[in-house]
Design an enzyme around this catalytic site. Structure first.
Site, PDB file in Angstrom:
ATOM      1  N   SER A 194       0.866  -1.172   0.000  1.00 22.49           N
ATOM      2  CA  SER A 194       0.000   0.000   0.000  1.00 22.49           C
ATOM      3  C   SER A 194       0.905   1.225   0.000  1.00 22.49           C
ATOM      4  O   SER A 194       1.647   1.446   0.960  1.00 22.49           O
ATOM      5  CB  SER A 194      -0.870  -0.024   1.259  1.00 22.49           C
ATOM      6  OG  SER A 194      -1.581   1.188   1.394  1.00 22.49           O
ATOM      7  N   LYS A 240      -2.725   5.140  -2.914  1.00 19.88           N
ATOM      8  CA  LYS A 240      -3.735   5.981  -2.280  1.00 19.88           C
ATOM      9  C   LYS A 240      -4.129   7.085  -3.248  1.00 19.88           C
ATOM     10  O   LYS A 240      -3.270   7.643  -3.948  1.00 19.88           O
ATOM     11  CB  LYS A 240      -3.165   6.598  -0.993  1.00 19.88           C
ATOM     12  CG  LYS A 240      -2.837   5.581   0.085  1.00 19.88           C
ATOM     13  CD  LYS A 240      -4.087   4.982   0.699  1.00 19.88           C
ATOM     14  CE  LYS A 240      -3.735   4.042   1.852  1.00 19.88           C
ATOM     15  NZ  LYS A 240      -4.911   3.458   2.483  1.00 19.88           N
ATOM     16  N   ASP A 266      -6.962   3.148  -3.307  1.00 22.90           N
ATOM     17  CA  ASP A 266      -7.683   3.242  -2.029  1.00 22.90           C
ATOM     18  C   ASP A 266      -7.949   4.713  -1.728  1.00 22.90           C
ATOM     19  O   ASP A 266      -7.015   5.499  -1.595  1.00 22.90           O
ATOM     20  CB  ASP A 266      -6.834   2.609  -0.916  1.00 22.90           C
ATOM     21  CG  ASP A 266      -7.582   2.525   0.414  1.00 22.90           C
ATOM     22  OD1 ASP A 266      -8.746   2.971   0.485  1.00 22.90           O
ATOM     23  OD2 ASP A 266      -6.987   1.998   1.393  1.00 22.90           O
ATOM     24  N   ASP A 314     -13.499  -1.386   2.909  1.00 22.92           N
ATOM     25  CA  ASP A 314     -12.605  -1.462   4.070  1.00 22.92           C
ATOM     26  C   ASP A 314     -13.369  -0.874   5.264  1.00 22.92           C
ATOM     27  O   ASP A 314     -14.055  -1.609   5.996  1.00 22.92           O
ATOM     28  CB  ASP A 314     -11.306  -0.692   3.735  1.00 22.92           C
ATOM     29  CG  ASP A 314     -10.330  -0.547   4.892  1.00 22.92           C
ATOM     30  OD1 ASP A 314     -10.674  -0.908   6.032  1.00 22.92           O
ATOM     31  OD2 ASP A 314      -9.195  -0.066   4.678  1.00 22.92           O
ATOM     32  N   GLY A 358      -3.877  -3.843   6.338  1.00 28.11           N
ATOM     33  CA  GLY A 358      -2.831  -3.546   7.315  1.00 28.11           C
ATOM     34  C   GLY A 358      -3.041  -2.174   7.912  1.00 28.11           C
ATOM     35  O   GLY A 358      -3.764  -1.344   7.358  1.00 28.11           O
TER      36      GLY A 358
HETATM   37  O1  OSB Z   1      -6.915   2.050   4.319  1.00 26.09           O
HETATM   38  O2  OSB Z   1      -5.800   0.274   4.279  1.00 26.09           O
HETATM   39  C1  OSB Z   1      -5.958   1.424   4.718  1.00 26.09           C
HETATM   40  C2  OSB Z   1      -3.003   2.363   6.942  1.00 26.09           C
HETATM   41  C3  OSB Z   1      -3.634   3.038   7.952  1.00 26.09           C
HETATM   42  C4  OSB Z   1      -4.992   3.230   7.894  1.00 26.09           C
HETATM   43  C5  OSB Z   1      -5.729   2.720   6.801  1.00 26.09           C
HETATM   44  C6  OSB Z   1      -5.092   2.024   5.790  1.00 26.09           C
HETATM   45  C7  OSB Z   1      -3.700   1.873   5.847  1.00 26.09           C
HETATM   46  C8  OSB Z   1      -2.938   1.248   4.785  1.00 26.09           C
HETATM   47  C9  OSB Z   1      -1.581   0.709   5.142  1.00 26.09           C
HETATM   48  O3  OSB Z   1      -3.297   1.224   3.632  1.00 26.09           O
HETATM   49  C10 OSB Z   1      -1.442  -0.745   4.929  1.00 26.09           C
HETATM   50  C11 OSB Z   1      -0.120  -1.214   5.526  1.00 26.09           C
HETATM   51  O4  OSB Z   1       0.885  -1.135   4.831  1.00 26.09           O
HETATM   52  O5  OSB Z   1      -0.104  -1.652   6.699  1.00 26.09           O
HETATM   53 MG    MG Z   2      -8.110   0.884   3.029  1.00 21.65          MG
END
Ligand code: OSB
Ligand code: MG
Length: 367
Positions: A134, A162, A187, A237, A289
């Site tokens: 991500s 993102k 995302d 999510d 995550g």
């Molecule tokens: O939307 O998945 C998400 C991190 C913090 C809050 C929300 C999200 C995320 C990530 C990070 O996308 C995923 C990771 O590398 O742990």
């Molecule tokens: Mg997400």
């Protein structure tokens, strides 16, 4: 089994990068770590709440309060069985990340006592799990392209970037043009409104595997309406907090893919139920995550061994995030696959020296 003591620590671990999303930015991972001790063993659980209530309504300070005032006393008086704990704290509404932190510690403790990895305990079917990355919003498109390139070279199975209003179509277009064949997703972290449907529909041309959580976390109906306007599948999510949410999303067509996070849904048992609801509805899932340390990361890997985790998750190598992690062995992906650590419980040993090094404060609770 009797619980002798619970230690609740606040940790701060510097991140190797600034992680920027549509809702905020972080460069230090601040989290609560739960240690549940029986006579001779400790179980460990990580709380994925953040400092501010932007991803969810929970915060570290709020979770600390709920754990200390309600959840830990419930476990100390009621015993260490994780399913019994879940039932006992059922009347306490919300606070899922706080509940999951202690519940996962109790699962870890129970599985360590039994001498089995949690994957075996919960019905896992694989010894490694496919993982992607991500990638946060970057200062420039050039920097994003460089980052994508590095992670594709590292073998990650899916790249998720993102997006945010004003930083979407051109960004995705640039990545897709440079990497025509990669498994690519975006995302939005709930940053768009139904009125932005045209912008989201413009993403249809880029062969994305899915668009993750484009609309508000409460807007299942809006996602169902949006899904009828898009060819690209929607992955939810933030909107999926319970098996009931998953059942509704499946029924009304709000999601064709679901991201499961143990903290967001209130624990490992609840995560497994959502996995089962999705499996029954023909909806593939993957493990999200929250920039976890090795404790939460190892638990995510155990969960992702369940059969319906058929899409690459966000549980990438710990060395991407931290110079040194708090568990051994290090959790490192090999060609886009994370080996499931083979020890009992979450499968890794917690390094007390490192925990101590990153601890800001701690509280101890006894019966
Ligand atoms: O939307 O998945 C998400 C991190 C913090 C809050 C929300 C999200 C995320 C990530 C990070 O996308 C995923 C990771 O590398 O742990
Ligand atoms: Mg997400």
């Amino acid at each position: 089994m009797h619980l002798r003591r619970v230690v609740l620590r606040r940790l701060e671990m510097p991140l190797k990068f600034r992680f920027r999303t549509s809702f905020g930015e972080t460069s230090v991972k601040r989290f609560l770590l739960v240690e549940a001790q029986s006579d001779d063993l400790s179980g460990w659980g990580e709380c994925v709440a953040e400092e501010e209530p932007l991803y969810s309504e929970e915060t570290n300070e709020g979770a600390r309060h709920v754990l200390g005032a309600l959840l830990i006393p419930a476990a100390l008086s009621g015993g260490s069985d994780p399913e019994e704990f879940e039932r006992r704290v059922g009347p306490i509404r919300g606070n899922r990340m706080a509940k999951a932190a202690l519940e996962t510690a109790l699962w870890d403790l129970a599985a360590r006592r039994a001498g089995v990895p949690l994957s075996a305990w919960i019905g896992g079917v694989r010894d490694r799990v496919a993982v992607g990355v991500s990638l946060g919003l970057q200062p420039t498109t050039g920097e994003l392209l460089e980052l994508v390139e590095r992670h594709v070279t590292d073998g990650y199975r899916r790249i998720k970037i993102k997006i945010a209003p004003g930083r979407d179509v051109a960004l995705v277009s640039a990545v897709r043009e440079r990497f025509p064949a990669i498994e690519l997703t975006v995302d939005a972290n709930a940053a768009y409104r139904p009125a932005d449907t045209d912008v989201l529909a413009a993403l249809d041309g880029f062969g994305l595997d899915y668009i993750e959580q484009p609309l508000g976390h409460e807007d299942l109906w809006g996602h169902a309406a949006l899904a009828r306007r898009l060819r690209t599948p929607i992955c939810l999510d933030e909107s999926i907090r319970s098996p009931a949410d998953a059942a509704v999303a499946a029924e009304i067509g709000a999601a064709r893919v679901v991201n499961i996070k143990i903290g967001r849904v209130g624990g490992l048992a609840e995560a497994r139920r959502i996995h089962d609801v999705c499996a029954g509805a023909g909806i593939p899932v993957w493990c999200g995550g929250m920039l976890e340390s090795g404790v939460g990361r190892a638990m995510n890997i155990q969960l992702a061994t369940l059969p319906n985790f058929t899409r690459p998750g966000d549980t990438s190598s710990a060395s991407r995030y931290f110079d040194e992690d708090i568990v051994d062995p290090p959790l490192e992906a090999v060609r886009g696959e994370m080996p499931v650590p083979g020890g009992a419980g979450i499968g890794v040993e917690v390094r007390r020296d490192r925990v101590q090094q990153y601890t800001i404060s701690s509280e101890e609770f006894t019966p």
